[in-house]
Motif scaffolding. Sequence first.
Motif, PDB file in Angstrom:
ATOM      1  N   GLY A   1     -14.814 -16.365   3.257  1.00 37.81           N
ATOM      2  CA  GLY A   1     -14.586 -14.997   3.739  1.00 37.81           C
ATOM      3  C   GLY A   1     -14.079 -14.911   5.167  1.00 37.81           C
ATOM      4  N   THR A   2     -13.845 -16.017   5.821  1.00 33.50           N
ATOM      5  CA  THR A   2     -13.381 -16.030   7.205  1.00 33.50           C
ATOM      6  C   THR A   2     -12.013 -15.364   7.361  1.00 33.50           C
ATOM      7  N   CYS A   3     -11.189 -15.445   6.355  1.00 36.26           N
ATOM      8  CA  CYS A   3      -9.803 -14.984   6.459  1.00 36.26           C
ATOM      9  C   CYS A   3      -9.617 -13.535   6.016  1.00 36.26           C
ATOM     10  N   VAL A   4     -10.686 -12.747   5.965  1.00 38.39           N
ATOM     11  CA  VAL A   4     -10.554 -11.369   5.478  1.00 38.39           C
ATOM     12  C   VAL A   4      -9.582 -10.585   6.355  1.00 38.39           C
ATOM     13  N   VAL A   5      -8.690  -9.843   5.701  1.00 39.72           N
ATOM     14  CA  VAL A   5      -7.690  -9.017   6.382  1.00 39.72           C
ATOM     15  C   VAL A   5      -7.610  -7.669   5.657  1.00 39.72           C
ATOM     16  N   LYS A   6      -7.037  -6.681   6.356  1.00 38.03           N
ATOM     17  CA  LYS A   6      -6.798  -5.385   5.724  1.00 38.03           C
ATOM     18  C   LYS A   6      -5.303  -5.266   5.463  1.00 38.03           C
ATOM     19  N   VAL A   7      -4.937  -5.019   4.220  1.00 37.53           N
ATOM     20  CA  VAL A   7      -3.531  -5.002   3.827  1.00 37.53           C
ATOM     21  C   VAL A   7      -3.158  -3.610   3.325  1.00 37.53           C
ATOM     22  N   THR A   8      -2.087  -3.043   3.891  1.00 39.07           N
ATOM     23  CA  THR A   8      -1.602  -1.745   3.431  1.00 39.07           C
ATOM     24  C   THR A   8      -0.102  -1.821   3.211  1.00 39.07           C
ATOM     25  N   SER A   9       0.377  -0.948   2.327  1.00 39.45           N
ATOM     26  CA  SER A   9       1.814  -0.869   2.068  1.00 39.45           C
ATOM     27  C   SER A   9       2.460  -0.098   3.206  1.00 39.45           C
ATOM     28  N   ILE A  10       3.621  -0.525   3.666  1.00 36.90           N
ATOM     29  CA  ILE A  10       4.322   0.236   4.697  1.00 36.90           C
ATOM     30  C   ILE A  10       5.640   0.796   4.167  1.00 36.90           C
ATOM     31  N   GLU A  11       5.797   0.737   2.856  1.00 38.21           N
ATOM     32  CA  GLU A  11       7.009   1.317   2.271  1.00 38.21           C
ATOM     33  C   GLU A  11       6.946   2.832   2.317  1.00 38.21           C
ATOM     34  N   ALA A  12       5.789   3.393   2.114  1.00 41.20           N
ATOM     35  CA  ALA A  12       5.571   4.835   2.234  1.00 41.20           C
ATOM     36  C   ALA A  12       4.095   5.032   2.558  1.00 41.20           C
ATOM     37  N   LYS A  13       3.855   5.867   3.541  1.00 43.44           N
ATOM     38  CA  LYS A  13       2.481   6.010   4.006  1.00 43.44           C
ATOM     39  C   LYS A  13       1.520   6.495   2.914  1.00 43.44           C
ATOM     40  N   ASP A  14       2.024   7.377   2.029  1.00 45.25           N
ATOM     41  CA  ASP A  14       1.142   7.902   0.994  1.00 45.25           C
ATOM     42  C   ASP A  14       1.179   7.091  -0.300  1.00 45.25           C
ATOM     43  N   LYS A  15       1.913   6.007  -0.252  1.00 48.85           N
ATOM     44  CA  LYS A  15       2.033   5.176  -1.453  1.00 48.85           C
ATOM     45  C   LYS A  15       0.915   4.131  -1.452  1.00 48.85           C
ATOM     46  N   PRO A  16       0.177   4.044  -2.551  1.00 54.76           N
ATOM     47  CA  PRO A  16      -0.881   3.036  -2.570  1.00 54.76           C
ATOM     48  C   PRO A  16      -0.313   1.622  -2.618  1.00 54.76           C
ATOM     49  N   LEU A  17      -1.103   0.702  -2.175  1.00 52.88           N
ATOM     50  CA  LEU A  17      -0.732  -0.710  -2.194  1.00 52.88           C
ATOM     51  C   LEU A  17      -0.598  -1.172  -3.635  1.00 52.88           C
ATOM     52  N   MET A  18       0.542  -1.801  -3.951  1.00 51.98           N
ATOM     53  CA  MET A  18       0.674  -2.351  -5.307  1.00 51.98           C
ATOM     54  C   MET A  18      -0.130  -3.639  -5.382  1.00 51.98           C
ATOM     55  N   GLY A  19       0.316  -4.612  -4.612  1.00 55.01           N
ATOM     56  CA  GLY A  19      -0.402  -5.872  -4.538  1.00 55.01           C
ATOM     57  C   GLY A  19      -0.725  -6.460  -5.902  1.00 55.01           C
ATOM     58  N   GLY A  20      -1.346  -7.571  -5.890  1.00 58.14           N
ATOM     59  CA  GLY A  20      -1.832  -8.154  -7.129  1.00 58.14           C
ATOM     60  C   GLY A  20      -3.311  -7.843  -7.236  1.00 58.14           C
ATOM     61  N   PRO A  21      -3.879  -8.025  -8.395  1.00 52.79           N
ATOM     62  CA  PRO A  21      -5.312  -7.766  -8.532  1.00 52.79           C
ATOM     63  C   PRO A  21      -6.130  -8.761  -7.702  1.00 52.79           C
ATOM     64  N   LEU A  22      -7.320  -8.335  -7.310  1.00 52.22           N
ATOM     65  CA  LEU A  22      -8.202  -9.245  -6.591  1.00 52.22           C
ATOM     66  C   LEU A  22      -8.585 -10.401  -7.514  1.00 52.22           C
ATOM     67  N   THR A  23      -8.633 -11.577  -6.946  1.00 53.09           N
ATOM     68  CA  THR A  23      -9.112 -12.721  -7.720  1.00 53.09           C
ATOM     69  C   THR A  23     -10.626 -12.606  -7.850  1.00 53.09           C
ATOM     70  N   GLU A  24     -11.191 -13.360  -8.768  1.00 53.60           N
ATOM     71  CA  GLU A  24     -12.654 -13.347  -8.927  1.00 53.60           C
ATOM     72  C   GLU A  24     -13.328 -13.815  -7.648  1.00 53.60           C
TER      73      GLU A  24
END
Length: 117
Positions: A48-71
């Motif tokens: 858990g050391t590498c935890v980051v917050k990731v957001t989409s910057i293509e459109a502010k109101d657009k949710p992050l597509m991303g891939g699903p969280l791994t187990e």
Amino acid sequence: MALVTFTNPEYRDKTVYAVAGSHTQSILKIARENKIAINFECQDGECGTCVVKVTSIEAKDKPLMGGPLTEKEKTVLRSIGKLTKDEMEQMIVDDLPSPWRLACQMIVRDEDLRVEY
Ligand code: FES
């Protein structure tokens, strides 16, 4: 190509290109290749050391597509208090990933991202 902007209050923002669709470039790998000081230890989704917050910057109101969280991400993000059980269940219902990710586990797709570390 996706643009990934790394941001941290202690450093100047840095935007780098990521090769979209390679399915091999994790946020951490891209950060290390570009000398961005994201903390890490195991590089295997365990600590858990590498935890980051990731957001989409293509459109502010657009949710992050991303891939699903791994187990591993689900387990670690819950154990370090970044995701509650309710948030985890809502994320599954909405079919949207959490903004909290493990940099060593999240693979960059064809989406411009802001990564707070
Ligand atoms: Fe340990 Fe990413 S470096 S979880």
